[in-house]
Write an enzyme that holds these catalytic residues in place. Structure first.
Site, PDB file in Angstrom:
ATOM      1  N   ASN A 156       0.795  -1.235   0.000  1.00 36.85           N
ATOM      2  CA  ASN A 156       0.000   0.000   0.000  1.00 36.85           C
ATOM      3  C   ASN A 156       0.826   1.283   0.000  1.00 36.85           C
ATOM      4  O   ASN A 156       0.459   2.261  -0.635  1.00 36.85           O
ATOM      5  CB  ASN A 156      -1.011  -0.012   1.146  1.00 36.85           C
ATOM      6  N   GLY A 232       2.040  -5.924   7.322  1.00 34.17           N
ATOM      7  CA  GLY A 232       1.122  -6.572   6.392  1.00 34.17           C
ATOM      8  C   GLY A 232      -0.118  -7.023   7.126  1.00 34.17           C
ATOM      9  O   GLY A 232      -0.486  -6.446   8.158  1.00 34.17           O
ATOM     10  N   SER A 233      -0.748  -8.070   6.634  1.00 31.79           N
ATOM     11  CA  SER A 233      -2.028  -8.474   7.204  1.00 31.79           C
ATOM     12  C   SER A 233      -1.853  -9.368   8.437  1.00 31.79           C
ATOM     13  O   SER A 233      -0.815 -10.001   8.625  1.00 31.79           O
ATOM     14  CB  SER A 233      -2.850  -9.203   6.153  1.00 31.79           C
ATOM     15  N   THR A 236      -1.167 -13.146   7.561  1.00 33.66           N
ATOM     16  CA  THR A 236       0.235 -13.439   7.225  1.00 33.66           C
ATOM     17  C   THR A 236       1.101 -13.415   8.485  1.00 33.66           C
ATOM     18  O   THR A 236       2.005 -14.237   8.636  1.00 33.66           O
ATOM     19  CB  THR A 236       0.765 -12.423   6.189  1.00 33.66           C
ATOM     20  N   ALA A 237       0.806 -12.495   9.395  1.00 31.69           N
ATOM     21  CA  ALA A 237       1.585 -12.403  10.637  1.00 31.69           C
ATOM     22  C   ALA A 237       1.455 -13.684  11.453  1.00 31.69           C
ATOM     23  O   ALA A 237       2.421 -14.130  12.083  1.00 31.69           O
ATOM     24  CB  ALA A 237       1.120 -11.210  11.459  1.00 31.69           C
ATOM     25  N   GLU A 254       3.433  -5.223  12.357  1.00 33.37           N
ATOM     26  CA  GLU A 254       2.539  -4.061  12.163  1.00 33.37           C
ATOM     27  C   GLU A 254       1.419  -4.507  11.233  1.00 33.37           C
ATOM     28  O   GLU A 254       1.652  -4.744  10.053  1.00 33.37           O
ATOM     29  CB  GLU A 254       3.314  -2.907  11.521  1.00 33.37           C
ATOM     30  N   CYS A 288      -3.336   1.402   6.441  1.00 34.72           N
ATOM     31  CA  CYS A 288      -3.731   0.669   7.638  1.00 34.72           C
ATOM     32  C   CYS A 288      -4.415   1.577   8.648  1.00 34.72           C
ATOM     33  O   CYS A 288      -5.178   1.115   9.488  1.00 34.72           O
ATOM     34  CB  CYS A 288      -2.519   0.012   8.267  1.00 34.72           C
ATOM     35  N   GLU A 469       7.155   0.855  16.545  1.00 33.63           N
ATOM     36  CA  GLU A 469       8.257   1.424  15.779  1.00 33.63           C
ATOM     37  C   GLU A 469       8.324   2.919  16.066  1.00 33.63           C
ATOM     38  O   GLU A 469       7.297   3.540  16.315  1.00 33.63           O
ATOM     39  CB  GLU A 469       8.037   1.193  14.273  1.00 33.63           C
TER      40      GLU A 469
HETATM   41  P1  NAD Z   1       0.154  -9.309   3.159  1.00 35.44           P
HETATM   42  O1  NAD Z   1       0.191  -9.804   4.554  1.00 35.44           O
HETATM   43  O2  NAD Z   1      -0.581 -10.077   2.143  1.00 35.44           O
HETATM   44  O3  NAD Z   1       1.622  -9.149   2.578  1.00 35.44           O
HETATM   45  C1  NAD Z   1       2.612  -8.358   3.223  1.00 35.44           C
HETATM   46  C2  NAD Z   1       3.981  -8.870   2.823  1.00 35.44           C
HETATM   47  O4  NAD Z   1       4.156 -10.177   3.353  1.00 35.44           O
HETATM   48  C3  NAD Z   1       4.202  -8.994   1.308  1.00 35.44           C
HETATM   49  O5  NAD Z   1       5.535  -8.663   1.017  1.00 35.44           O
HETATM   50  C4  NAD Z   1       3.951 -10.470   1.082  1.00 35.44           C
HETATM   51  O6  NAD Z   1       4.598 -10.970  -0.065  1.00 35.44           O
HETATM   52  C5  NAD Z   1       4.541 -11.085   2.338  1.00 35.44           C
HETATM   53  N1  NAD Z   1       4.040 -12.415   2.677  1.00 35.44           N
HETATM   54  C6  NAD Z   1       2.849 -12.978   2.368  1.00 35.44           C
HETATM   55  N2  NAD Z   1       2.778 -14.232   2.845  1.00 35.44           N
HETATM   56  C7  NAD Z   1       3.956 -14.476   3.489  1.00 35.44           C
HETATM   57  C8  NAD Z   1       4.476 -15.590   4.182  1.00 35.44           C
HETATM   58  N3  NAD Z   1       3.780 -16.713   4.307  1.00 35.44           N
HETATM   59  N4  NAD Z   1       5.701 -15.497   4.708  1.00 35.44           N
HETATM   60  C9  NAD Z   1       6.418 -14.359   4.602  1.00 35.44           C
HETATM   61  N5  NAD Z   1       5.981 -13.269   3.939  1.00 35.44           N
HETATM   62  C10 NAD Z   1       4.748 -13.315   3.393  1.00 35.44           C
HETATM   63  O7  NAD Z   1      -0.373  -7.822   3.253  1.00 35.44           O
HETATM   64  P2  NAD Z   1      -0.677  -6.829   2.041  1.00 35.44           P
HETATM   65  O8  NAD Z   1      -1.953  -7.267   1.417  1.00 35.44           O
HETATM   66  O9  NAD Z   1       0.540  -6.670   1.206  1.00 35.44           O
HETATM   67  O10 NAD Z   1      -0.876  -5.450   2.799  1.00 35.44           O
HETATM   68  C11 NAD Z   1      -2.090  -5.024   3.318  1.00 35.44           C
HETATM   69  C12 NAD Z   1      -2.152  -5.270   4.804  1.00 35.44           C
HETATM   70  O11 NAD Z   1      -1.073  -4.623   5.461  1.00 35.44           O
HETATM   71  C13 NAD Z   1      -3.393  -4.721   5.440  1.00 35.44           C
HETATM   72  O12 NAD Z   1      -3.888  -5.645   6.374  1.00 35.44           O
HETATM   73  C14 NAD Z   1      -2.899  -3.474   6.151  1.00 35.44           C
HETATM   74  O13 NAD Z   1      -3.674  -3.044   7.236  1.00 35.44           O
HETATM   75  C15 NAD Z   1      -1.554  -3.901   6.589  1.00 35.44           C
HETATM   76  N6  NAD Z   1      -0.716  -2.750   6.862  1.00 35.44           N
HETATM   77  C16 NAD Z   1      -0.360  -2.470   8.170  1.00 35.44           C
HETATM   78  C17 NAD Z   1       0.414  -1.355   8.454  1.00 35.44           C
HETATM   79  C18 NAD Z   1       0.822  -1.019   9.859  1.00 35.44           C
HETATM   80  O14 NAD Z   1       1.768  -0.257  10.011  1.00 35.44           O
HETATM   81  N7  NAD Z   1       0.171  -1.533  10.880  1.00 35.44           N
HETATM   82  C19 NAD Z   1       0.833  -0.532   7.410  1.00 35.44           C
HETATM   83  C20 NAD Z   1       0.451  -0.836   6.123  1.00 35.44           C
HETATM   84  C21 NAD Z   1      -0.320  -1.953   5.857  1.00 35.44           C
END
Ligand code: NAD
Length: 488
Positions: A156, A232-233, A236-237, A254, A288, A469
């Site tokens: 994003n 990320g999401s 995934t976390a 995050e 986010c 962070e």
């Molecule tokens: P995502 O979790 O799909 O992907 C994030 C990253 O993780 C990508 O680089 C992806 O390739 C990688 N990834 C996916 N599966 C993985 C795995 N099994 N092992 C290791 N890495 C993996 O998230 P997205 O769709 O790219 O981003 C959107 C999400 O991020 C939303 O939920 C949003 O709220 C969140 N987000 C949070 C913050 C914050 O600071 N809290 C900021 C921006 C976005």
């Protein structure tokens, strides 16, 4: 020629200071046209292994540099990004779908500032020292870099969030292997071209492109990467937590949000309405921190809704490179479909869609007919239990509901699994403090939105994350602390 202008952009991994081609590639789409325009390396274990090795080799020299030496290099990198700001902004807009205006004024300036900020903050940390006179002892703490940091970022805010991790990691003396989102890899690749000129030694910053399942997991599972910083999401976390558990890795997570805005009847609507439009729809709602649940006190509910919808209709959706456009394209076709389904579900449950998706028509320029566009959408009369009020939608959709009392709205605002950011609108400061204290939210903005002091902690509660962070928090995450006792 036509053939050349249609030639695909082909990215390469950046390992040990060199661009390295990959054996297979993933298609990357331009979200505003629906065309494949770029090939991204589909890296796996082998590429991650090479990058980790390069980062390990670079660690002894980089970690023994003084903070001042590292600071000067980070500042130089910030200068170089600023020098190429327009090219970076164009690339980010094309790759991500966001408006050129947003990329120019938010993403790229902030990416440069991330380096400048940590270049400065790294010079100002002090460690502790205590004395035990009766034992003839003094104690002090030391902080040392951890080693190779694994950094994983989302699509994003591509360069903005990647540099928010790279900058503190290397400022503290770590070396890194970073994996940007496979959907938005171009600006990270462009930045690699500046590293040598900035004076970043080979192997300090390595970037491996590819999917989460392949490249991301290889990094998460690598035994020589002791810390992972992930944005990320939440889903995934959870996977990363499981996969890294056998290695006892240090994690910073995050994650997503379902952020409330609470608007009391004494709010200054002339400030509140434009800011809440931005907090709902900026960057197509793909931040986010975006607001997606708006609680409005009953006495001003009708007036707020009328004015909010009127203003939302004025937001122009279309070609991201048109400087008058406010809403660009969503990241992918799948994401657009997912968001449309949320709106359909809300309608099926009896909610009212007041503007946007399914209600108003969207006229797109000829070149953008196949792009992934959606109008800013406002939904009212949604139940708190509805998926639109519980799940992160991550698009230009916001729900507006009424409330009566302070006590009630705190409970409802906290009634989701997330806890990232909340916004309060009121001119009663006593109330603002009372409510802010009780919201389950890592960030609470009052009478404003997205005003950040990078010195202070950023991060979420509950399913929105683990860790924070910021100047001090990132320093603590990216260093090991040790207590040393001296008897004299
Ligand atoms: P995502 O979790 O799909 O992907 C994030 C990253 O993780 C990508 O680089 C992806 O390739 C990688 N990834 C996916 N599966 C993985 C795995 N099994 N092992 C290791 N890495 C993996 O998230 P997205 O769709 O790219 O981003 C959107 C999400 O991020 C939303 O939920 C949003 O709220 C969140 N987000 C949070 C913050 C914050 O600071 N809290 C900021 C921006 C976005």
């Amino acid at each position: 020629t036509m053939a050349q202008s249609k030639a695909l952009l082909v990215l390469e991994n950046f390992i040990g200071g060199k661009f390295v081609p990959c054996s297979s590639y993933i298609d990357s789409y331009n979200p505003s046209t629906g065309d494949v325009y770029c090939k991204v390396p589909d890296s796996g274990k082998e590429e991650v292994e090479a990058a980790v090795q390069a980062a390990k080799d670079a660690f002894p020299i980089w970690s023994s540099k003084s903070p001042l030496e590292r600071s000067q290099i980070l500042n130089k990198l910030a200068d170089l990004i600023e020098h190429d700001l327009e090219a970076f902004a164009q690339a980010e807009s094309k790759d991500q779908g966001k408006t050129i205006t947003f990329a120019r004024t938010v993403d790229i300036p902030r990416a440069a500032y991330n380096f400048r900020f940590f270049a400065s903050s790294i010079l100002h940390h002090v460690t502790e020292c205590t004395e035990m006179a009766t034992m003839g002892c003094m104690h002090y703490t030391l902080r040392t870099p951890v080693g190779v940091a694994g950094l994983i970022s989302p699509w994003n805010l591509p360069l903005y969030l990647l540099t928010w991790k790279i900058a503190p990691a290397i400022a503290c003396g770590n070396t890194v292997v970073a994996k940007p989102s496979e959907m938005t890899s171009v600006t990270a690749w462009m930045m690699c071209k500046l590293l040598e000129k900035a004076g970043v030694p080979h192997g300090v910053v390595n970037i491996v492109f590819g999917t989460g399942a392949k490249a991301g997991e290889a990094l998460v599972c690598h035994p020589d990467v002791p810390l992972i910083s992930f944005t990320g999401s939440t889903l995934t976390a959870q996977r990363i937590t499981e996969k890294s558990a056998p290695h006892c890795k240090r994690l910073s997570l995050e994650l997503g949000g379902k952020n409330p805005a609470i608007i009391f009847d004494d709010a200054d609507l002339s400030q509140c309405i434009p800011t809440t439009l931005r907090s709902s729809f900026a960057n197509q709602g793909e931040i986010c921190l975006c607001t997606s649940r708006i609680f409005v006190q009953r006495g001003i509910y009708n007036e707020f809704l009328k004015r909010f919808v009127e203003e939302a209709k004025k937001w122009k959706t279309g070609n991201p490179s048109d400087p008058t456009v406010n809403v660009g394209a969503l990241i992918s076709k799948e994401h657009l479909e997912k968001i449309r389904n949320y709106v359909k579900k809300a309608q099926a449950e009896g909610a009212r869609v007041l503007c946007g998706e399914g209600v108003d028509s969207l006229a797109l320029p000829p070149g953008n007919q196949k792009g992934y566009f959606m109008l800013p959408t406002v939904i009212a009369e949604v139940k708190d239990e509805s998926c639109c009020m519980q799940e992160e939608i991550f698009g230009p959709v916001t729900c507006v509901v009424a409330f009566d009392t302070e006590e009630e709205v705190i409970k409802r605002a906290n009634g989701v699994k997330y806890g990232l950011a909340a916004t309060i609108w009121s001119s009663n400061m006593g109330r603002v403090h009372r409510v802010a204290r009780r919201l389950q939210s890592g960030l609470v903005w009052t009478n404003c939105w997205l005003v950040r002091d990078l010195n202070l902690p950023f991060g979420g509660m509950k399913a929105s994350g683990i860790g924070r962070e910021g100047a001090k928090d990132s320093y603590e995450f990216f260093t090991e602390v040790k207590t040393i006792t001296i008897k004299h």
